[in-house]
Enzyme design. Structure first.
Site, PDB file in Angstrom:
ATOM      1  N   TRP A 101       0.704  -1.078  -0.077  1.00 57.39           N
ATOM      2  CA  TRP A 101       0.003   0.035  -0.100  1.00 57.39           C
ATOM      3  C   TRP A 101       1.098   1.126  -0.019  1.00 57.39           C
ATOM      4  O   TRP A 101       0.651   2.310  -0.719  1.00 57.39           O
ATOM      5  CB  TRP A 101      -0.979   0.073   1.189  1.00 57.39           C
ATOM      6  CG  TRP A 101      -1.911  -1.061   1.254  1.00 57.39           C
ATOM      7  CD1 TRP A 101      -1.990  -2.175   2.012  1.00 57.39           C
ATOM      8  CD2 TRP A 101      -2.759  -1.350   0.078  1.00 57.39           C
ATOM      9  NE1 TRP A 101      -2.914  -2.883   1.659  1.00 57.39           N
ATOM     10  CE2 TRP A 101      -3.491  -2.683   0.451  1.00 57.39           C
ATOM     11  CE3 TRP A 101      -3.289  -0.768  -1.029  1.00 57.39           C
ATOM     12  CZ2 TRP A 101      -4.626  -3.192  -0.288  1.00 57.39           C
ATOM     13  CZ3 TRP A 101      -4.377  -1.370  -1.668  1.00 57.39           C
ATOM     14  CH2 TRP A 101      -4.980  -2.696  -1.481  1.00 57.39           C
ATOM     15  N   ASP A 168      -1.343   6.763   6.320  1.00 53.24           N
ATOM     16  CA  ASP A 168      -2.554   5.735   5.863  1.00 53.24           C
ATOM     17  C   ASP A 168      -2.830   4.895   6.995  1.00 53.24           C
ATOM     18  O   ASP A 168      -2.020   3.955   7.477  1.00 53.24           O
ATOM     19  CB  ASP A 168      -1.937   4.938   4.665  1.00 53.24           C
ATOM     20  CG  ASP A 168      -2.981   4.072   4.244  1.00 53.24           C
ATOM     21  OD1 ASP A 168      -4.086   3.721   4.949  1.00 53.24           O
ATOM     22  OD2 ASP A 168      -3.008   3.468   3.231  1.00 53.24           O
ATOM     23  N   LYS A 192     -11.646  -1.893   7.110  1.00 57.57           N
ATOM     24  CA  LYS A 192     -10.773  -2.992   7.965  1.00 57.57           C
ATOM     25  C   LYS A 192     -11.335  -2.843   9.314  1.00 57.57           C
ATOM     26  O   LYS A 192     -11.399  -3.841  10.064  1.00 57.57           O
ATOM     27  CB  LYS A 192      -9.477  -2.334   7.503  1.00 57.57           C
ATOM     28  CG  LYS A 192      -9.057  -2.104   6.241  1.00 57.57           C
ATOM     29  CD  LYS A 192      -8.552  -3.518   5.652  1.00 57.57           C
ATOM     30  CE  LYS A 192      -8.329  -3.362   4.231  1.00 57.57           C
ATOM     31  NZ  LYS A 192      -7.433  -2.563   3.750  1.00 57.57           N
TER      32      LYS A 192
HETATM   33  C1  LIG Z   1      -6.865  -1.972   2.339  1.00 60.78           C
HETATM   34  C2  LIG Z   1      -6.059  -0.945   2.363  1.00 60.78           C
HETATM   35  C3  LIG Z   1      -5.965   0.167   1.420  1.00 60.78           C
HETATM   36  C4  LIG Z   1      -6.873   0.077   0.246  1.00 60.78           C
HETATM   37  O1  LIG Z   1      -8.021   0.431   0.619  1.00 60.78           O
HETATM   38  P1  LIG Z   1      -9.465   0.589  -0.362  1.00 60.78           P
HETATM   39  O2  LIG Z   1     -10.230   1.289   0.403  1.00 60.78           O
HETATM   40  O3  LIG Z   1      -9.544  -0.809  -0.806  1.00 60.78           O
HETATM   41  O4  LIG Z   1      -8.835   1.770  -1.484  1.00 60.78           O
HETATM   42  C5  LIG Z   1      -4.881   1.058   1.537  1.00 60.78           C
HETATM   43  N1  LIG Z   1      -4.063   1.077   2.497  1.00 60.78           N
HETATM   44  C6  LIG Z   1      -4.194   0.108   3.611  1.00 60.78           C
HETATM   45  C7  LIG Z   1      -2.919  -0.024   4.546  1.00 60.78           C
HETATM   46  C8  LIG Z   1      -4.813  -0.910   3.515  1.00 60.78           C
HETATM   47  O5  LIG Z   1      -5.021  -1.914   4.448  1.00 60.78           O
END
Ligand SMILES: *Cc1c(COP(=O)(O)O)cnc(C)c1O
Length: 358
Positions: A101, A168, A192
């Site tokens: 990511w 993030d 998540k």
């Molecule tokens: C799942 C995830 C993403 C991507 O998320 P989307 O909502 O599917 O775009 C980005 N960063 C991390 C750390 C993730 O776990």
């Protein structure tokens, strides 16, 4: 029987949240309409979003100057929206490359400015978090990924940085207390640790904005959503509502301190078994392993038994345990809503399996 859900995302949500959301879909607060049928500008939904914002500020302890936004497009949209809003083409942003990511965030940011990747663990397949690096003092921001969902590593301490952190937090959002002050911007996809897929939370400090020279179309400009309280256009009402219910649940359960205590307890149960069990081993540096996504594999000489162990898990109601294709093996995602008892079901099976085959 309710399954033990170890999926990485969309993922487990608190049982009382699911129950109340189901009620609201059928008939919201007894008003004779489904939540899904309500105008986003009506009193019912504006009360929902106001409560969600207030709870988010209270639970994290956000100081003045931070705004909570409910956006769409997933965390992946933030990979470009962040540099688009914060970084001029002739300026530098620092990035820490700790996984898939983070790497995607770097790729998108390169379109909009100069990107200084201060450290990377890519050569070692992201099995640890780099700690020795220097963030240039003239960078606009320093982008980090607090938890690496795919590789199972986590920043247990946030780095000291001479410039605002951008983070993030998708896969460990609201799983532990933290001091928000070093952060200029935080983003997290809801699916998540917060709610259903469909909304992305962005927390941004006001002084980060209004600096770039490029033209920002309204839908890409954070200031549009600040001004309109996330109601510039039709927001994802259901994901926001369910996220609000989860925020209520977090508060009632004792807040971020309680979430952290529970996360550490679950992770301890799981990693103790991984470390003790002769059939399995962890895939990451011990000091960096994640409380949210635990990655482990079968020892080479037992590798042929992987399918058999997976079947055993399935028979016992465990799902979502398959590791990401770039790591293989197993990944147990243990988000806020996961009861320790589900982890104990898994470690029980691991122990039984070793008795039989070890
Ligand atoms: C799942 C995830 C993403 C991507 O998320 P989307 O909502 O599917 O775009 C980005 N960063 C991390 C750390 C993730 O776990």
């Amino acid at each position: 029987m309710k399954k033990h859900n170890f999926s990485a995302g969309p993922a487990i949500l608190p049982a009382p949240v699911i129950k109340e959301a189901a009620r609201a879909v059928a008939n919201y607060n007894g008003i004779g309409l489904s939540l899904l049928e309500l105008s986003h500008r009506g009193t019912e939904f504006t009360a929902v979003i106001e409560e969600a914002n207030a709870l988010m500020k209270e639970i994290i302890g956000l100081p003045e100057g931070y705004h909570v936004l409910w956006l769409t497009g997933g965390a992946s949209t933030q990979f470009y929206q962040v540099p688009f809003n914060l970084l001029n083409e002739d300026e530098t942003a620092a990035y820490l490359d700790t996984g898939t990511w983070a790497n995607k965030a770097i790729k998108e940011a390169k379109v909009f400015g100069k990107i200084d990747v201060v450290a990377s663990s890519k050569e070692q397949n992201y099995t640890f978090i780099p700690k020795k690096y220097k963030v240039p003092a003239d960078a606009r921001y320093f982008h980090i990924t607090s938890n690496n969902t795919i590789f199972g590593t986590q920043l247990h301490k946030f780095p000291k940085s001479p410039v605002p952190l951008v983070c993030d937090m998708s896969s460990d959002f609201l799983s532990r207390p933290f001091n928000p002050e070093p952060f200029g911007l935080i983003y997290a996809g809801a699916q998540k640790n917060l709610g259903p897929a469909g909304t992305t939370v962005v927390i941004v400090r006001e002084d980060m904005l209004g600096h770039v020279k490029r033209h920002l179309p309204s839908m890409t400009d954070y200031r549009t959503f600040i001004k309109e309280n996330s109601l510039y256009n039709t927001p994802p009402v259901f994901p926001i509502y369910v996220s609000m219910l989860t925020l209520r649940w977090i508060k009632k359960s004792g807040g971020l301190k309680a979430m952290h205590r529970r996360a550490k307890a679950r992770a301890t149960v799981l990693y103790n078994e991984v470390d003790r069990n002769p059939l399995f081993r962890g895939t990451t540096a011990i000091e960096d392993r994640s409380t949210m996504n635990a990655c482990f594999v079968m020892e080479e000489k037992y590798a042929a038994l992987e399918g058999q162990f997976m079947n055993l898990c399935k028979e016992n109601g465990i799902i979502g345990l398959k590791g990401h294709r770039s790591v293989g093996g197993f990944r147990a995602s243990m988000y806020n809503a996961m009861p320790k008892s589900s982890v104990e079901v898994l470690t029980g099976l691991m122990a039984d399996f070793a008795q039989k085959h070890g």
